[in-house]
Motif scaffolding. Structure first.
Motif, mmCIF file in Angstrom:
data_model
loop_
_atom_site.group_PDB
_atom_site.id
_atom_site.type_symbol
_atom_site.label_atom_id
_atom_site.label_comp_id
_atom_site.label_asym_id
_atom_site.label_seq_id
_atom_site.Cartn_x
_atom_site.Cartn_y
_atom_site.Cartn_z
ATOM 1 N N PRO B 163 5.905 15.636 -4.187
ATOM 2 C CA PRO B 163 6.303 16.981 -4.596
ATOM 3 C C PRO B 163 5.228 18.002 -4.255
ATOM 4 O O PRO B 163 4.076 17.633 -3.987
ATOM 5 C CB PRO B 163 6.467 16.856 -6.116
ATOM 6 N N TYR B 164 5.603 19.266 -4.262
ATOM 7 C CA TYR B 164 4.626 20.334 -4.054
ATOM 8 C C TYR B 164 3.558 20.233 -5.143
ATOM 9 O O TYR B 164 3.852 19.954 -6.296
ATOM 10 C CB TYR B 164 5.321 21.699 -4.103
ATOM 11 N N LEU B 165 2.329 20.460 -4.766
ATOM 12 C CA LEU B 165 1.151 20.349 -5.632
ATOM 13 C C LEU B 165 0.971 18.914 -6.128
ATOM 14 O O LEU B 165 1.042 18.627 -7.330
ATOM 15 C CB LEU B 165 1.213 21.348 -6.792
ATOM 16 N N SER B 166 0.783 18.015 -5.187
ATOM 17 C CA SER B 166 0.490 16.626 -5.536
ATOM 18 C C SER B 166 -0.572 16.093 -4.587
ATOM 19 O O SER B 166 -0.902 16.721 -3.575
ATOM 20 C CB SER B 166 1.761 15.764 -5.452
ATOM 21 N N VAL B 167 -1.147 14.940 -4.944
ATOM 22 C CA VAL B 167 -2.204 14.334 -4.142
ATOM 23 C C VAL B 167 -1.954 12.838 -4.032
ATOM 24 O O VAL B 167 -1.436 12.220 -4.972
ATOM 25 C CB VAL B 167 -3.600 14.614 -4.755
ATOM 26 N N GLU B 168 -2.301 12.267 -2.883
ATOM 27 C CA GLU B 168 -2.145 10.827 -2.676
ATOM 28 C C GLU B 168 -3.180 10.395 -1.642
ATOM 29 O O GLU B 168 -3.583 11.185 -0.784
ATOM 30 C CB GLU B 168 -0.730 10.534 -2.183
ATOM 31 N N LEU B 169 -3.616 9.152 -1.727
ATOM 32 C CA LEU B 169 -4.564 8.601 -0.752
ATOM 33 C C LEU B 169 -3.820 7.763 0.274
ATOM 34 O O LEU B 169 -2.915 6.999 -0.080
ATOM 35 C CB LEU B 169 -5.595 7.713 -1.456
ATOM 36 N N TYR B 170 -4.210 7.892 1.538
ATOM 37 C CA TYR B 170 -3.615 7.086 2.603
ATOM 38 C C TYR B 170 -4.724 6.522 3.473
ATOM 39 O O TYR B 170 -5.735 7.193 3.715
ATOM 40 C CB TYR B 170 -2.664 7.935 3.460
ATOM 41 N N PRO B 171 -4.557 5.277 3.957
ATOM 42 C CA PRO B 171 -5.576 4.707 4.839
ATOM 43 C C PRO B 171 -5.565 5.387 6.205
ATOM 44 O O PRO B 171 -4.498 5.729 6.730
ATOM 45 C CB PRO B 171 -5.165 3.232 4.953
ATOM 46 N N PHE B 172 -6.768 5.580 6.733
ATOM 47 C CA PHE B 172 -6.895 6.095 8.108
ATOM 48 C C PHE B 172 -8.100 5.386 8.710
ATOM 49 O O PHE B 172 -9.237 5.645 8.314
ATOM 50 C CB PHE B 172 -7.093 7.612 8.116
ATOM 51 N N GLY B 173 -7.849 4.483 9.663
ATOM 52 C CA GLY B 173 -8.933 3.652 10.177
ATOM 53 C C GLY B 173 -9.517 2.850 9.027
ATOM 54 O O GLY B 173 -8.781 2.265 8.221
#
Lengths: 99, 366
Positions: B163-173
């Motif tokens: 949703p708008y105004l949310s945060v999440e972590l995603y792997p990158f390398g």
């Protein structure tokens, strides 16, 4: 000093704004007074942070307070208090306009 | 001047300084960059924002004592917008605070000298619990009607459920990238924060993904216009010129039940006294003069307002502005004279005056 027509426009808009703010504060239990709510504050998302379910309640609020019908696809109307007021004024004017 | 970590990668761009920090001001021409956001997608270097990480258990009290928003009420995975004020209640920085479970992330866009904001946060953090990520991380902004497709290509389809105004972590390398769904353009917007060690690789990956969607790079000048059109608060425009959060209509960023944050006494005193001025949107007549910052607006012979933010709106084909009005005339739908009692007509308007295309799309239903 405001001229008569100019003041009439202000008074009309201020009246609708006042009614709308009081009703939004009451229906959503917002922790603000009417003076705290800027008329351009975003209703959905940022700003007041209301969600899509709340949008339906806003529509009901406008319809019951001002006896107007909000169209189904009303996202452009629901952006701010000011855009709601514009809609109400346009609908009221359309009702009294000669056909 | 604080340099952008990826500054060397913006060869040929116009670089400017804002409050002691380097910014990428413009890359192509203004209208091209504006159209990228409205019709496609644009990448902008947002590393000019200061960024911090605090452990949640101790960070809540620290940030609650610093900021007027209620940090304790930010739900897990969500982002709150608030601001930082000085002791006189004047705006210093526009802030995002993100609750990422065990940590709080603070992003500050300052209208005060960069080192002053850094010092205020350092002094507030008496126990030294926070980590300044400003030099160790990069921050990229992806904005536009197709911005969702870029982050989907980078991190997978589940980003569409954010949703708008949310945060999440995603792997990158070998690293983790913070993905904030945020943005102040009215179109879809995402901020990516990553360790500097993968910054260049992330920039390349985003550039490639943006190019696949027909987009390109964009500077902060276009963002300034987009913010004004969307009536998103801009600390660098009306923020720095007005300074008073209540005149600017930022009460929604304040927990009005709090009384112990930096600048609270002045802000609450001002609220109790009531407003004598208010910011309202103004639109020029097509073909008429620019609504320049500093210009005055007249009702009859009375000088009733001053322009504090202006932008050419390619979408509207005319100048749009914000002006601080005398409170008794601070309403949309009125006509005023620009520059003198005999000047061209301008009208106050309901903001935002544009209907962004992104508002007609529901990502979670795609």
């Amino acid at each position: 000093m405001a001229t008569a027509d100019f003041q009439t426009l202000i008074d009309r808009r201020a009246g609708i704004i006042g009614t709308l703010k009081e009703e939004l504060i009451r229906r959503f239990n917002l922790p603000y007074t009417p003076e705290d709510l800027h008329e351009d504050v975003s209703l959905l998302g940022s700003g007041l942070g209301l969600d899509s379910l709340d949008a339906l309640e806003i529509v009901l609020c406008v319809e019951s307070c001002f006896k107007v019908k909000v169209p189904d696809n009303s996202m452009s109307i629901l952006r701010s208090i000011n855009t709601l007021v514009d809609f109400v004024i346009a609908e009221q004017d359309a009702l009294v306009a000669p056909r | 001047m604080r340099k952008l970590p990826l500054g060397a990668r913006w060869e040929g761009a116009t670089i400017a300084e804002r409050h002691g920090v380097e910014v990428v001001s413009r890359i192509a021409d203004f209208e091209t960059e504006y159209r990228l956001v409205r019709d496609s997608v644009a990448l902008t270097d947002f590393s000019f924002l200061r960024r911090y990480r605090f452990p949640t258990d101790q960070g809540i009290d620290l940030l609650d004592a610093l900021l007027p928003g209620n940090v304790a009420r930010i739900r897990y995975g969500r982002v709150m917008q608030t601001f930082m004020a000085d002791n006189d209640g004047r705006l210093l920085a526009d802030c995002y605070v993100a609750n990422n479970d065990e940590e709080l992330i603070l992003l500050c866009e300052a209208a005060a000298p960069d080192d002053l904001v850094a010092r205020i946060i350092r002094e507030a953090d008496k126990e030294g619990i926070g980590q300044d990520l400003t030099d160790s991380h990069v921050l990229l902004s992806i904005d536009g009607f197709n911005a969702w497709a870029v982050v989907r290509d980078l991190f997978g389809a589940d980003v569409l459920g954010l949703p708008y105004l949310s945060v999440e972590l995603y792997p990158f390398g070998e690293e983790q990238v913070y993905l904030f769904r945020a943005g102040k353009t009215s179109e879809f917007g995402y901020l990516l924060m990553a360790p500097r060690s993968v910054g260049e690789r992330l920039l390349d990956a985003v550039r490639d993904a943006v190019a696949r969607q027909g987009g390109g790079a964009c500077g902060v000048e276009a963002h300034d216009a987009l913010r004004l059109e969307g009536r998103f608060f801009n600390i660098h425009a009306e923020g720095v010129r007005v300074g008073d959060p209540l005149v600017l209509g930022l009460q929604w960023m304040i927990d009005l039940e709090k009384s112990d944050y930096r600048g609270a006494a002045a802000i609450l005193r001002q609220r109790a006294a009531g407003l004598s001025r208010k910011v309202i949107g103004v639109l020029a007549t097509p073909g008429e003069d620019r609504l320049r910052i500093g210009a005055h607006l007249f009702h009859g012979a009375d000088d009733v307002a001053e322009v504090v933010a202006d932008a050419w709106s390619p979408g509207l084909g005319r100048w749009v502005a914000l002006a601080v009005f005398r409170i008794d005339m601070a309403y949309a739908g009125l006509a005023f004279s620009l520059g003198s009692p005999e000047g061209p007509e301008v009208r106050t308007i309901s903001m935002p005056p544009i209907m962004a295309k992104s508002l007609s799309v529901k990502l979670d239903e795609m």
